[in-house]
Design an enzyme around this catalytic site. Structure first.
Site, PDB file in Angstrom:
ATOM      1  CD  GLU A 185       3.444   7.661  10.009  1.00  0.00           C
ATOM      2  OE1 GLU A 185       2.956   8.419  10.879  1.00  0.00           O
ATOM      3  OE2 GLU A 185       2.907   6.588   9.674  1.00  0.00           O
ATOM      4  CE  LYS A 305      -3.826   6.316   7.889  1.00  0.00           C
ATOM      5  NZ  LYS A 305      -2.381   6.037   8.034  1.00  0.00           N
ATOM      6  CD  GLU A 309      -1.865   2.318   7.743  1.00  0.00           C
ATOM      7  OE1 GLU A 309      -1.417   3.462   7.913  1.00  0.00           O
ATOM      8  OE2 GLU A 309      -1.313   1.460   7.026  1.00  0.00           O
ATOM      9  NE  ARG A 354      -2.975  -2.619   2.652  1.00  0.00           N
ATOM     10  CZ  ARG A 354      -1.792  -2.280   3.160  1.00  0.00           C
ATOM     11  NH1 ARG A 354      -1.094  -3.157   3.851  1.00  0.00           N
ATOM     12  NH2 ARG A 354      -1.313  -1.067   2.984  1.00  0.00           N
ATOM     13  CE  LYS A 378      -1.173   5.510   0.754  1.00  0.00           C
ATOM     14  NZ  LYS A 378      -0.402   4.717   1.740  1.00  0.00           N
ATOM     15  CG  ASP A 383       1.407   1.540   1.706  1.00  0.00           C
ATOM     16  OD1 ASP A 383       1.375   2.680   1.242  1.00  0.00           O
ATOM     17  OD2 ASP A 383       1.727   1.277   2.883  1.00  0.00           O
ATOM     18  CD  GLU A 405      -1.543   9.880  -0.527  1.00  0.00           C
ATOM     19  OE1 GLU A 405      -2.624  10.389  -0.195  1.00  0.00           O
ATOM     20  OE2 GLU A 405      -0.913   9.092   0.207  1.00  0.00           O
ATOM     21  CD  GLU A 411       6.128   3.562   3.945  1.00  0.00           C
ATOM     22  OE1 GLU A 411       5.439   4.490   3.470  1.00  0.00           O
ATOM     23  OE2 GLU A 411       5.665   2.727   4.747  1.00  0.00           O
ATOM     24  CG  HIS A 539       3.526  -4.887   2.063  1.00  0.00           C
ATOM     25  ND1 HIS A 539       4.160  -5.085   3.267  1.00  0.00           N
ATOM     26  CD2 HIS A 539       2.730  -3.796   2.237  1.00  0.00           C
ATOM     27  CE1 HIS A 539       3.763  -4.152   4.122  1.00  0.00           C
ATOM     28  NE2 HIS A 539       2.909  -3.349   3.526  1.00  0.00           N
ATOM     29  CD1 TRP A 560      -0.374  -3.798   7.781  1.00  0.00           C
ATOM     30  CD2 TRP A 560      -0.012  -3.385   9.949  1.00  0.00           C
ATOM     31  NE1 TRP A 560      -0.985  -2.593   8.084  1.00  0.00           N
ATOM     32  CE2 TRP A 560      -0.777  -2.308   9.414  1.00  0.00           C
ATOM     33  CE3 TRP A 560       0.340  -3.336  11.300  1.00  0.00           C
ATOM     34  CZ2 TRP A 560      -1.196  -1.212  10.177  1.00  0.00           C
ATOM     35  CZ3 TRP A 560      -0.075  -2.242  12.062  1.00  0.00           C
ATOM     36  CH2 TRP A 560      -0.829  -1.187  11.501  1.00  0.00           C
TER      37      TRP A 560
HETATM   38  O1  GCW Z   1       2.544   3.651   3.574  1.00  0.00           O
HETATM   39  C1  GCW Z   1       1.860   3.521   4.772  1.00  0.00           C
HETATM   40  C2  GCW Z   1       2.842   3.952   5.791  1.00  0.00           C
HETATM   41  C3  GCW Z   1       2.241   4.683   6.964  1.00  0.00           C
HETATM   42  C4  GCW Z   1       1.335   5.767   6.414  1.00  0.00           C
HETATM   43  C5  GCW Z   1       0.232   5.111   5.609  1.00  0.00           C
HETATM   44  C6  GCW Z   1      -0.707   6.118   4.974  1.00  0.00           C
HETATM   45  C7  GCW Z   1       0.946   7.967   7.235  1.00  0.00           C
HETATM   46  O2  GCW Z   1       3.566   2.829   6.200  1.00  0.00           O
HETATM   47  O3  GCW Z   1       3.295   5.204   7.715  1.00  0.00           O
HETATM   48  O4  GCW Z   1       0.813   6.588   7.419  1.00  0.00           O
HETATM   49  O5  GCW Z   1       0.781   4.364   4.559  1.00  0.00           O
HETATM   50  O6  GCW Z   1      -0.506   6.404   3.796  1.00  0.00           O
HETATM   51  O7  GCW Z   1      -1.613   6.596   5.617  1.00  0.00           O
END
Ligand code: GCW
Length: 721
Positions: A185, A305, A309, A354, A378, A383, A405, A411, A539, A560
């Site tokens: 992923e 996790k 999601e 969010r 994170k 994200d 993290e 990505e 984003h 999203w």
């Molecule tokens: O950044 C997003 C990604 C998902 C990822 C998620 C996460 C593993 O688009 O693909 O899933 O975060 O960090 O859990």
């Protein structure tokens, strides 16, 4: 043609067909022959007679590494011994108390080196100065050895060789988002390097080389599997496979961890529920932990996790994240394991911004987690964007250890085609002031445990490694793996120093190489920010795959979509997170709220993250917001052009294979930068209604065509997307 010429052509042909030499496979551990006489002489002397005063498996790793380094850099084969006492040029010892140094090196110092630190010093007592690498443990000696090799590779002056070093953070872990079917992923470097089918019987050389590379930068843990987890990895046959990897990694100081799917008791245990308060569920996990530890006694623990999601979690049973985490923590605690519970939790069913949801969820639970739980956060609240302000959880949970993290895989920063050195991003996060508990407390001090006195400290990096020949897809992706390890070991490092080390080790040291490569590295992340998401935008990438621009993305789950984040309309652009909007700013310390809450004092880089402003808002530069946005997009394209021009200076100085690899990818990156700039500016112009400044590269293309572009086979996504 004369005989010698023919022979030399043949030799150079032979050398150039050595695939590994220039494919990038050797990473930064190339140990090429030292050209400079004085350094060559120094290396020859140091590596002549080496005593390794340790008998562990790690000692074997150390001697192999030194043999490689000595051969490659100085062309010599060291004479090895294991009995201290006789005259040696290099002594590597895990029995520092036995040293009779008679100067400032004391047992007390050695105590302070802890389980992973090391000291490198010259023993001035001996006429022919012996170099000593001393540590309390084999792992410490290994880190000391790699540091010494790095110093020689990077041509550190002899007088600056002594060093004493202890890691800032105790668990420095790669997180692989690798699935059991070997897809990765958000992976842009091929398939997973874990060959589950052929494990445990077949040990791929890659596993050893992977361990070596990680150890060389101080990484001491690896989570093998995706956080979007598959429970199968917790079944007996997979535990055997994991054991095989753990056995390979152990001498390199690396422990394995796994992701735990919260519903595993149902999926592989045949139970009806995974409720964390159900005693049978608890017993199931206790038993599972015993089973794992029986096979892998130094297993690190679990990464989870949950309730995010689509992943199952304690909320499915009306339980809290603390109740879920504590159940797993109790299962692994008797064996010394930890649980890394992710704070990346948000739901589209919640009406809240969010960016606020993790704090809303986790702050009230502060103090409720077991001692062996760390909450993994994170770097920013959304994200892994090209730029985010630091996550407001840092400093907001004094009773709980927090892990940082970072995402090494790109990505949201151009994926496998873009050169973006993340050192500046890592440094920016680590050095952000949280104002909690003190004005000068940084994110780094929250996670290393010093701010709130926690013993457990963790830093995680989402891996960018795959089975591509060069490991990371783009050769410059290696710099990000390298930088993660170096910052994890020493979070006060300067990103420039890290870039220089990597460059010298990867491409060599002469100025004609060093300067251009460094220039390219240091500018690259800001270039990406400029042509993708300047001034705090975020984003606005393509839906699902996140490849390329998609500011028009709308429909479906609001959080999203891009329109949720940029909020462009005829009145302006940006997300109002002040008190007149979502008030996410209130989650930060008041000093930050005050500064960032006012557009006049909010740094430009976060402007549209926190404010919705009119298109004609006057910026410090005197430009309108619209003009400023156009100039940033244009600047980003210009920076990529400069990167290309800089790279071209290297033709002939860098081997053909790596030169051409980067040359081609930079050309792709330029197309992508223009695509970003053109499509975003055309899209936003619909709302601003204002002209493009005359002095930027003309904005080209057709917005409709940009919108219609589809990438069904973009890498790194789940088939269901
Ligand atoms: O950044 C997003 C990604 C998902 C990822 C998620 C996460 C593993 O688009 O693909 O899933 O975060 O960090 O859990």
């Amino acid at each position: 043609m004369n005989r010698y010429l023919i022979i030399s052509i043949l030799i150079s042909l032979l050398l150039s067909t050595n695939v590994n030499a220039e494919s990038g496979y050797d990473l930064w551990l190339r140990y090429t022959n030292i050209q400079e006489k004085s350094y060559h002489k120094f290396a020859s002397r140091i590596f002549a007679e080496v005593c390794i005063d340790d008998t562990s498996a790690t000692a074997g790793v150390i001697s192999k590494e030194i043999a490689m380094g000595a051969k490659g850099m100085a062309g010599i084969d060291p004479v090895f011994s294991s009995a201290p006492g006789r005259k040696v040029s290099l002594l590597i010892t895990t029995n520092p108390e036995s040293l009779d140094m008679g100067h400032d090196f004391t047992t007390e110092d050695i105590g302070e080196l802890g389980p992973e630190g090391f000291e490198i010093m010259f023993d001035d007592n001996k006429p022919e100065k012996t170099l000593i690498v001393a540590a309390n443990t084999p792992a410490g000696a290994l880190y000391g050895t790699f540091t010494l090799l790095r110093k020689i590779q990077t041509r550190t002056k002899e007088m600056r060789i002594p060093e004493s070093s202890v890691p800032s953070i105790s668990r420095r872990i790669l997180n692989h988002w690798d699935n059991l079917d070997r897809t990765v992923e958000r992976g842009y470097a091929g398939f997973s390097i874990w060959d589950w089918h052929r494990l445990p019987g077949y040990i791929d050389q890659r596993y050893i080389d992977y361990a070596r590379a990680n150890a060389s930068i101080g990484i001491n843990g690896t989570v093998l599997t995706n956080v979007n987890a598959n429970a199968l990895v917790l079944t007996a046959p997979y535990i055997e496979k994991v054991k095989a990897l753990a056995d390979v990694f152990r001498p390199y100081g690396i422990r394995v961890y796994l992701t735990a799917r919260f519903s595993a008791p149902m999926e592989i245990g045949g139970m009806e529920t995974a409720d964390p308060l159900n005693p049978e569920v608890q017993q199931w996990w206790d038993k599972k932990a015993r089973e794992i530890y029986q096979v892998i006694p130094d297993f690190g623990g679990l990464l989870v996790k949950a309730n995010s999601e689509g992943q199952p979690g304690p909320h499915n049973y009306g339980r809290s994240h603390a109740e879920g985490a504590n159940m797993l923590a109790d299962a692994v605690a008797p064996h010394g394991g930890i649980v890394m519970w992710r704070a990346f939790v948000y739901s589209h069913e919640s009406p809240e911004d969010r960016a606020k949801q993790a704090n809303l969820e986790f702050e009230p639970l502060d103090g409720e987690f077991r001692d062996n739980v760390v909450i993994q956060v994170k770097n920013g609240p959304i994200d892994f964007q090209p730029r985010e302000p630091f996550h407001p959880l840092f400093g907001a949970m004094p009773e709980t250890p927090l892990a940082l993290e970072l995402q090494i895989t790109q990505e949201y920063l151009g994926q496998g085609t873009s050169l973006a050195y993340l050192g500046p991003l890592f440094q920016e996060t680590l050095r952000s002031y949280t104002y909690r508990p003190e004005t000068h407390t940084t994110v780094a001090e929250i996670i290393d445990g010093t701010a709130y006195n926690h013993d457990l400290s963790v830093i995680a990096g989402v891996s960018n490694i795959g089975n591509d020949m060069n490991w990371t897809g783009h050769i410059f992706g290696q710099a990000n793996w390298y930088a993660f390890g170096r910052f994890a070991w020493h979070h006060r490092l300067m990103q420039e120093k890290v870039a220089e080390e990597w460059t010298r080790m990867t491409f060599g040291s002469p100025d004609e190489i060093l300067e251009p490569v460094m220039y390219t590295l240091l500018d690259s992340r800001e270039a990406v920010v400029n042509y993708m998401t300047p001034l705090g935008l975020h984003h606005i990438m393509g839906r699902g795959h996140h490849y390329g621009p998609g500011p028009w993305v709308t429909g479906g789950r609001a959080d999203w979509t891009s329109v949720y984040y940029h909020r462009a309309d005829s009145s302006g652009i940006g997300f109002d997170r002040t008190s007149s909007g979502s008030n996410a700013l209130a989650q930060y310390a008041p000093e930050i709220g005050e500064k960032w809450g006012n557009p006049e004092t909010c740094p430009d880089k976060y402007l549209l993250w926190f404010h919705h402003l009119p298109w004609d808002y006057e910026m410090d530069s005197g430009n309108t917001l619209w003009e400023e946005l156009c100039y940033h997009y244009d600047k980003g394209v210009g920076q990529v052009k400069e990167m290309i021009a800089t790279w071209e200076q290297l033709e002939g100085d860098i081997d053909r294979q790596r030169y051409h690899h980067v040359e081609q990818l930079l050309a792709v990156q330029l197309q992508e930068a223009r695509w970003w700039k053109n499509s975003c500016l055309l899209y936003f112009q619909q709302f601003s209604g204002m002209p493009f400044p005359a002095d930027i590269e003309p904005v080209e293309g057709d917005l409709e065509e940009y919108r219609e572009m589809k990438f069904p086979y973009a890498p790194g996504i789940r088939p269901s997307w």
